[in-house]
Structure formats: structure tokens, C-alpha cells
Motif scaffolding. Structure first.
Motif, mmCIF file in Angstrom:
data_model
loop_
_atom_site.group_PDB
_atom_site.id
_atom_site.type_symbol
_atom_site.label_atom_id
_atom_site.label_comp_id
_atom_site.label_asym_id
_atom_site.label_seq_id
_atom_site.Cartn_x
_atom_site.Cartn_y
_atom_site.Cartn_z
ATOM 1 N N ARG A 58 71.837 42.251 32.410
ATOM 2 C CA ARG A 58 70.543 42.384 31.735
ATOM 3 C C ARG A 58 70.609 43.502 30.696
ATOM 4 O O ARG A 58 70.117 43.358 29.581
ATOM 5 N N ILE B 159 61.044 55.071 41.946
ATOM 6 C CA ILE B 159 60.568 56.136 41.074
ATOM 7 C C ILE B 159 60.313 55.560 39.685
ATOM 8 O O ILE B 159 60.809 54.484 39.345
ATOM 9 N N ARG C 120 54.455 51.946 31.105
ATOM 10 C CA ARG C 120 55.681 51.360 31.629
ATOM 11 C C ARG C 120 55.957 51.885 33.037
ATOM 12 O O ARG C 120 56.483 51.163 33.881
ATOM 13 N N PHE D 106 59.341 44.900 31.068
ATOM 14 C CA PHE D 106 60.790 44.795 31.293
ATOM 15 C C PHE D 106 61.183 45.050 32.750
ATOM 16 O O PHE D 106 61.939 44.287 33.341
ATOM 17 N N SER D 107 60.623 46.122 33.338
ATOM 18 C CA SER D 107 61.026 46.440 34.708
ATOM 19 C C SER D 107 60.516 45.383 35.682
ATOM 20 O O SER D 107 61.158 45.090 36.686
ATOM 21 N N LEU E 134 61.625 54.200 24.469
ATOM 22 C CA LEU E 134 61.113 52.833 24.358
ATOM 23 C C LEU E 134 62.220 51.959 23.789
ATOM 24 O O LEU E 134 63.036 52.422 22.993
ATOM 25 N N GLU F 299 68.268 51.714 33.355
ATOM 26 C CA GLU F 299 68.752 51.870 34.726
ATOM 27 C C GLU F 299 67.577 52.120 35.672
ATOM 28 O O GLU F 299 67.499 51.531 36.745
ATOM 29 N N VAL F 300 66.672 53.012 35.241
ATOM 30 C CA VAL F 300 65.492 53.294 36.068
ATOM 31 C C VAL F 300 64.638 52.031 36.205
ATOM 32 O O VAL F 300 64.086 51.753 37.265
ATOM 33 N N ASP F 301 64.547 51.258 35.127
ATOM 34 C CA ASP F 301 63.758 50.028 35.149
ATOM 35 C C ASP F 301 64.369 48.949 36.031
ATOM 36 O O ASP F 301 63.770 47.897 36.237
ATOM 37 N N GLY F 302 65.587 49.211 36.490
ATOM 38 C CA GLY F 302 66.189 48.261 37.417
ATOM 39 C C GLY F 302 66.993 47.156 36.765
ATOM 40 O O GLY F 302 67.248 46.122 37.378
ATOM 41 N N MET G 195 60.150 57.032 35.536
ATOM 42 C CA MET G 195 60.490 58.237 34.789
ATOM 43 C C MET G 195 60.067 58.088 33.333
ATOM 44 O O MET G 195 60.209 57.027 32.740
ATOM 45 N N LYS H 29 60.191 42.197 34.973
ATOM 46 C CA LYS H 29 61.114 41.073 34.823
ATOM 47 C C LYS H 29 62.373 41.309 35.645
ATOM 48 O O LYS H 29 62.864 40.421 36.326
ATOM 49 N N ALA H 30 62.872 42.547 35.556
ATOM 50 C CA ALA H 30 64.096 42.875 36.298
ATOM 51 C C ALA H 30 63.878 42.766 37.803
ATOM 52 O O ALA H 30 64.793 42.466 38.555
ATOM 53 N N GLN I 288 66.796 54.711 30.870
ATOM 54 C CA GLN I 288 65.524 54.041 31.132
ATOM 55 C C GLN I 288 65.767 52.640 31.699
ATOM 56 O O GLN I 288 65.127 52.226 32.654
ATOM 57 N N PRO J 150 68.943 54.346 40.806
ATOM 58 C CA PRO J 150 67.544 54.681 40.464
ATOM 59 C C PRO J 150 66.564 53.567 40.829
ATOM 60 O O PRO J 150 65.481 53.843 41.319
ATOM 61 N N ARG J 151 66.966 52.312 40.595
ATOM 62 C CA ARG J 151 66.004 51.221 40.816
ATOM 63 C C ARG J 151 65.621 51.069 42.280
ATOM 64 O O ARG J 151 64.583 50.503 42.594
ATOM 65 N N ARG K 288 55.017 49.723 37.496
ATOM 66 C CA ARG K 288 55.984 49.567 38.575
ATOM 67 C C ARG K 288 55.407 50.016 39.906
ATOM 68 O O ARG K 288 56.032 49.841 40.948
ATOM 69 N N ASN L 225 58.229 45.864 26.437
ATOM 70 C CA ASN L 225 58.662 47.171 26.915
ATOM 71 C C ASN L 225 58.094 47.454 28.294
ATOM 72 O O ASN L 225 58.791 47.925 29.181
#
Lengths: 343, 322
Positions: free
Chosen positions: B230, A77, A146, A98-99, A86, B222-225, A79, A101-102, B220, A72-73, A150, A95
Motif C-alpha cells: 500500500r 495511536i 486524520r 487513508f488509515s 499530509l 506507517e502510523v496509518d497502518g 500521531m 482504508k488500510a 505517517q 505503530p499500526r 481512527r 488523506n
């Protein structure tokens, strides 16, 4: 911004065909709604597009590229889940960040992006709160923020309004659509609520038993249903279907009016309509009765707006009419739409 | 109007006595309260009374009150310090190992794979088997001369006179490691057996905790990467922290109060290398006959465990997220 496309997409869980050969193609920046009853495979289809499920067969394309096998990452996309998902142990800020940071975005840029997204959604005062301290509407905004940060190419929304109360849902519907138009990101929106679908979608894909039964604008879906499933799934009350020999005649309750009420007097088809019950609903009257079909009587409904004041009593036998152009014909065995048939 | 079949009166009221929650509630709690008073409360009070007197196995009358004499006498003994150190070492090291291993195992068992039921069964086995039997099997596995572990190490040329590539073997040129005969290795052996035995409990607790995390939240992430680590450290572990705290608490109490492994494996020896407070209390109080001093040793654990319990329960409540 990107186009999402599926080609012959299938997903089987054991014996169950959740998604059964879906060919779907969104348009650039479109708000596409997947509509269907529960268990029709719409959420599975969305998860296949997101990459949370691997298809049994077929391809998913985003922006013209086959993304099968990509996590997915890697699909660019975002979602929103039905529950908003959350992270309960993190503040609103974390929250949303988070993405980022990743992805390894540095701290200053993270701060900036979170502020940008939260100010669009009007939740910039809530950054230090935790999800349990937020109302349903606020949680939904956090979930949207959130996604926004992205800067995805595709938005995937899984019944994001079903956890809100009815009043909030109406205003959230409006805001969500405005937001989508403003940022112009291709959005795929799953719902079982036909009002949401009709009100928000640029196009609607009606799903049933893992297949797309019809794809079209809300007007096309409602006025020109492709089969009896679409005809009866949309509309409240649903379309009346009366059997005539090898086909079914369909007409919407709002087009089924007492004789003499429609202003245009030509090209009307008359039905004898014994009334069994009348419901007074304020803006409308729902009239229940039967219409004779070839294999017995068929329960039929009429919806009379409050402007129609003709007295109608249970037990009475009335003559109701439908404009000929509002009659839709379906094959009795396949349920598919056919051309007009003689009555 | 009379309702047919409806009757009142004292006799009828008595029939519905148990429908009253105010009566039924306490009635149903009673067995538990009796059980706790008889099997926890009474022995505890008795132990405190013993520790403040001079009872022995030969004279169990409680009429001689000696104050804190038993405690001060015990503290002065060098064996006490050693046993306390060993107890703390035993508890801390085994808990760290158990939590790391249990998290790993729970993580594996929460995935779907072939033969999962068999693996689950094998992991639960050490907990289901009687501890004495398990420890006796380990006693043989760790035998100073015939240890099968040593045999395998020798076959792999990691131990013994024949090393690899003409060099000395990594674990020494002796034919045996003598698991239960050397100071550090003995303690390590005791810890290893205890970890083996307690791991199933923690694994099952953590596995249950992991299954409470909503699938949406993990999707979520997983979608957030978020990658594996992590997700584990920033999503999963924080979310199961309250339950993990309980697992640690259980583990610590079961370890600090346990004497079965040490008693069966080493009897606290060699010398005092593996002596812990429960075994020492047993040796002094039961085998040595000095009930008063044995009780005093055992009671040393009480304030220690009390503090740990309060800390962990507070942590669990604070990190409660929903």
C-alpha cells in the motif's frame, strides 16, 4: 483511552544517548506535555512511544500492555507530525480516509467517519481540495481529523503549532485544548515553546539531555523548579541565580521589585542593585543590573509591571527586595534544589 | 559630499559590464546554444535534407529534390514493417522490465544494510562500462556452443539430454539453447542485454526520487497502518511519478535510438528477427551507401519520439504535486 507508560526507556544513536532512561507515566485522558530545548530527546521519546523507533533498552506500555516490538499500526495511536505530513497527491477526503482504508473499513462507514471528524473540526467544505490548496491552519485541522477518525487510544502530537503564524497559533492552541477535553483522549504533546506547554498541559515533563528533569503541573514546574535547568528554562526572562557560598539563590524577575513597592513589608530580603540598562516594553519595564555574589557580580534582571511607576535610571544604585518565600535555593555543584539556607 | 574611492565614468563602467544580468545571462547560455545547434540542429537539418533528395555515398550533392519518394519506397518494403514492429517491441518490453526492476532495486537501495556501497557500485557498473565491451562479453555468454549460461542450465539438469527424475529437461533435450539463433529467443536476448545496460540509469533516477519523499510522510503512512504494498503503490509511486515519467522518457529515447546492442549482438539477424530502425538505417545508409534512404528510415523515429516526449512531459507536469 489509555495510560501511556515508559520504564527505563533508552535510545542510543551511535554514541549519542537521545533518550537516557525515561520513566514516565501519563494519567487517563491527560494532556501531558514534553517540554525541552531542541535536541533534548523529546521527539525521539514520542517516536519510541509511537513505535517509529525501537528502544535500545526499556519498555513502552500502552493501556498496561508492553507494546515493544509492535508496529505503530498495532498500537492504537494516532500521531500529528510537525510538518502535518499530509499526502500531497490525495484530496483531503482521501488523506483522512487513508488509515480507514488500510484497516479495511467499508466505504459507507469511511464516508460517515470522515464526515463526523471533519464536521467537528469545521473543514467539511474542504474535502475535495488538495493539501497545497489549504492554508496552514486548515492543514493542521486535516492532520487532526486524520487522527480523530481512527478513534485512537492515544494522541501523539509533535509540535503541531510550530508551522502556524503567531496569531493563528494562539487560537489553534485554544481549539486544540478544547478538542482534547471534549474527546478526552490521553494526549502526549511535544513542544519547545514554554507558553504552549504552560497554557495547555495538565502536566509538563521538562526534558534535557535525554532525561526528564521534572514532571509536574505548570504551577509546580514554574513555582517550585527542581533544579537550575528547569528554573532557567521556564520563564521569560528566566530566573535570576545569584551565587552564595556553596549554593545558588534563585528568584524570578517579577518578584524582584524596588524597595517600598511590595505591599507586605515584612519578610523581605533586600539586595543592592546597580542598574545598567532599562527597557520599556509597554506592559512591563525590564531593568538590567548586577547583584553581588560570592564570586563576583551576577547579571540580574527585574521585571516591573507598568503599574510600578517608581523612576529608575541607568547608572543609579537602588535597593530592590524579594519576598523571602520567593527565594529558591539550589546546590551550586549539582544544580539540584535544596532546602532554605541562611543568607 | 565627495565619497573617497568612488569613481564614475565610461572606463569604470566597462569594468562592471559583466555585472549586468541582461548581458551575462545570454553570454553564459551561448556555449550551450552553439553546442546544440552544431551537434543536434545541424545534423537534423542535414538528415531532413538528405531524406528529401537522392544522395548516395558516391554523390553527396543535394541538387536533386525527390519529395517523399524515399519514404514511400521504404514503407513498401517488408523489412520496414518488421523493423518498426521490432523497434516498438524492443522499446515497450525493455521499458516495462526496466521500470519494474529499477523500482525494486531503488527500493532496496533506499534501505540501510551492510555492503550497500558494494551493491550500489555493482549496479552502476553496466552503465559505466563501454557498451561495446559489455555487449561483447554478452556475445560470449550467449554463444551458441560454449555459452556458460547453457553450461549452468545443463549442470542443473534443466537443459540437455539428462533431465531430472528420468524426465526430459524442461528447456529441451538439445545441448544448447542457441540464444542468438532462434526468432523469439534472439529478441529476448537483445532485450535482456539492453535492460542490463540501461537499468543503472533508471535505478539511480528513481533512487534519487525516492529520497525526496519526506520521512514524515512515510512515518505517517506507517502510523496509518499502510503495509509495504500500500505504501509503495499509493504513496511512494504516486509521489515519484513525475520523475518516473522522466526516467521512462529517457529510457524510451535511449532505447528507440540505440543501435549498439543490436549491432554488436546480432547485426539485426538472424534474418530480420532483431532488426530495429536505427540498425536498418545504418545498414542502408552507411553500409549500403544510400544516404537518402538511410536518413528517411532514421527520421521515422522522430515523430514517434516527439509524441512520446510531449505525452510524458505533460503527464509529469500534471502529476506534479507540490
Amino acid at each position: 483511552m489509555a495510560v501511556v507508560e515508559t520504564r527505563g526507556l533508552k535510545k542510543q544513536f551511535g554514541e549519542v544517548k537521545a533518550v537516557d532512561g525515561v520513566d514516565l507515566s501519563s494519567k487517563e485522558g491527560e494532556f501531558l506535555v514534553l517540554l525541552g530545548p531542541s535536541g533534548c530527546g523529546k521527539t525521539t521519546l514520542l517516536r519510541l512511544i509511537a513505535g517509529l523507533e525501537q528502544p535500545t533498552a526499556g519498555e513502552v506500555l500502552i493501556g498496561g500492555q508492553v507494546v515493544n516490538g509492535l508496529p505503530p499500526r498495532a498500537r492504537k495511536i494516532a500521531m500529528v507530525f510537525q510538518s502535518y505530513a499530509l499526502y500531497p497527491h490525495m484530496t483531503v477526503f482521501n488523506n483522512i480516509a487513508f488509515s480507514l482504508k488500510a484497516q479495511g473499513v467499508d466505504k459507507a462507514a469511511r464516508q460517515e467517519k470522515v464526515e463526523w471528524a471533519t464536521s467537528i473540526l469545521g473543514i467539511d467544505k474542504l474535502l475535495q481540495r488538495r493539501p497545497r490548496q489549504l492554508s496552514g491552519g486548515e492543514r493542521q485541522r486535516v492532520a487532526l481529523a486524520r487522527c480523530l477518525v481512527r478513534e485512537p487510544t492515544v494522541f501523539l502530537l509533535d509540535e503541531p503549532l510550530s508551522n502556524l503564524d503567531a496569531q493563528l497559533r494562539a487560537s489553534a492552541r485554544d481549539e486544540l485544548q478544547q478538542l482534547q477535553q471534549r474527546i478526552g483522549i490521553t494526549t502526549i504533546y511535544v513542544t519547545h515553546d514554554q507558553v504552549e506547554a504552560m497554557g495547555m498541559g495538565d502536566r509538563i515533563a521538562v526534558m534535557y539531555q535525554g532525561q526528564i528533569r521534572q514532571l509536574g503541573t505548570p504551577r509546580e514546574i514554574y513555582d517550585e523548579p527542581g533544579d537550575t535547568f528547569v528554573a532557567t528554562f521556564l520563564g521569560s526572562p528566566p530566573m535570576n541565580l545569584v551565587e552564595r557560598d556553596t549554593h545558588l539563590i534563585g528568584f524570578r524577575p517579577e518578584h524582584f521589585l524596588p524597595k517600598g513597592v511590595p505591599e507586605v513589608q515584612d519578610n523581605l530580603v533586600t539586595f543592592s542593585f546597580p542598574v545598567t540598562r532599562v527597557e520599556y516594553l509597554g506592559a512591563d519595564r525590564l531593568v538590567y543590573g548586577v547583584v553581588a555574589g560570592t564570586s563576583g557580580d551576577t547579571k540580574t534582571m527585574a521585571r516591573l509591571p507598568s503599574t510600578v511607576t517608581v523612576p529608575i535610571e541607568p547608572g543609579g544604585d537602588y535597593e530592590f527586595v524579594v519576598p523571602a518565600k520567593e527565594l529558591k535555593f539550589f546546590d551550586r555543584d549539582t544544580g539540584l534544589r535544596t532546602g532554605p539556607k541562611p543568607l | 559630499m565627495r565619497v573617497p574611492g568612488l569613481r564614475g565614468g565610461v572606463r569604470v563602467q566597462l569594468r562592471y559590464l559583466l555585472d549586468r544580468e541582461g548581458l551575462l545571462g545570454p553570454l553564459m547560455l551561448l556555449p550551450a546554444i552553439i553546442y546544440i545547434l552544431a551537434l543536434v540542429g545541424f545534423p537534423l537539418v542535414l538528415a531532413i535534407a538528405y531524406s528529401l533528395s537522392d544522395v548516395t555515398a558516391g554523390d553527396t550533392s543535394l541538387d536533386n529534390f525527390v519529395g517523399l519518394d524515399n519514404f514511400s519506397r521504404i514503407i513498401k518494403r517488408p523489412e520496414f514493417r518488421r523493423a518498426l514492429q521490432n523497434t516498438i517491441l524492443f522499446v515497450v518490453v525493455s521499458q516495462v522490465l526496466i521500470i519494474v526492476l529499477a523500482t525494486t532495486l531503488a527500493q532496496i537501495l533506499s534501505q540501510d544494510f551492510r555492503g550497500k556501497a558494494v551493491v550500489r557500485f555493482l549496479i552502476i557498473l553496466p552503465w559505466a562500462a563501454p557498451i561495446a565491451l559489455g555487449t561483447i562479453a554478452w556475445l560470449w555468454l550467449l554463444d551458441s556452443e560454449f555459452s556458460p549460461i547453457d553450461l549452468i542450465l545443463r549442470e542443473l539438469h534443466l537443459l540437455g539430454p539428462a533431465g531430472l527424475l528420468g524426465r526430459d529437461a524442461i528447456l529441451g533435450t538439445d545441448t544448447n539453447l542457441v540464444w542468438l539463433g532462434r526468432e523469439r529467443l534472439t529478441m529476448a536476448s537483445v532485450i535482456m542485454v539492453h535492460v542490463w545496460r540501461l537499468l543503472p540509469l533508471s535505478t539511480v533516477i528513481l533512487l534519487a526520487a525516492l529520497t525526496t519523499i519526506p520521512r514524515d510522510v512515510l512515518d505517517q503512512a506507517e502510523v496509518d497502518g499502510a503495509g509495504f504494498w500500500r505504501t509503495l503503490f499509493q504513496i511512494k509511486i504516486p509521489l515519484i511519478l513525475p520523475i518516473m515519467g522522466i526516467a521512462i522518457l529517457f529510457g524510451m529515447i535511449l532505447t528507440a535510438g540505440d543501435m549498439a546492442v543490436v549491432y554488436n549482438l546480432t547485426r539485426g539477424g538472424p534474418v530480420y528477427y532483431t532488426q530495429v530502425l536505427p540498425t536498418w538505417s545504418f545498414f542502408i545508409g552507411i553500409e549500403g551507401g544510400s544516404l537518402a534512404q538511410g536518413a528517411a528510415v532514421a527520421l521515422f523515429l522522430l515523430p514517434l519520439l516527439l509524441v512520446v516526449t510531449i505525452l510524458v512531459l505533460r503527464l509529469a507536469r500534471r502529476s506534479e504535486v507540490t
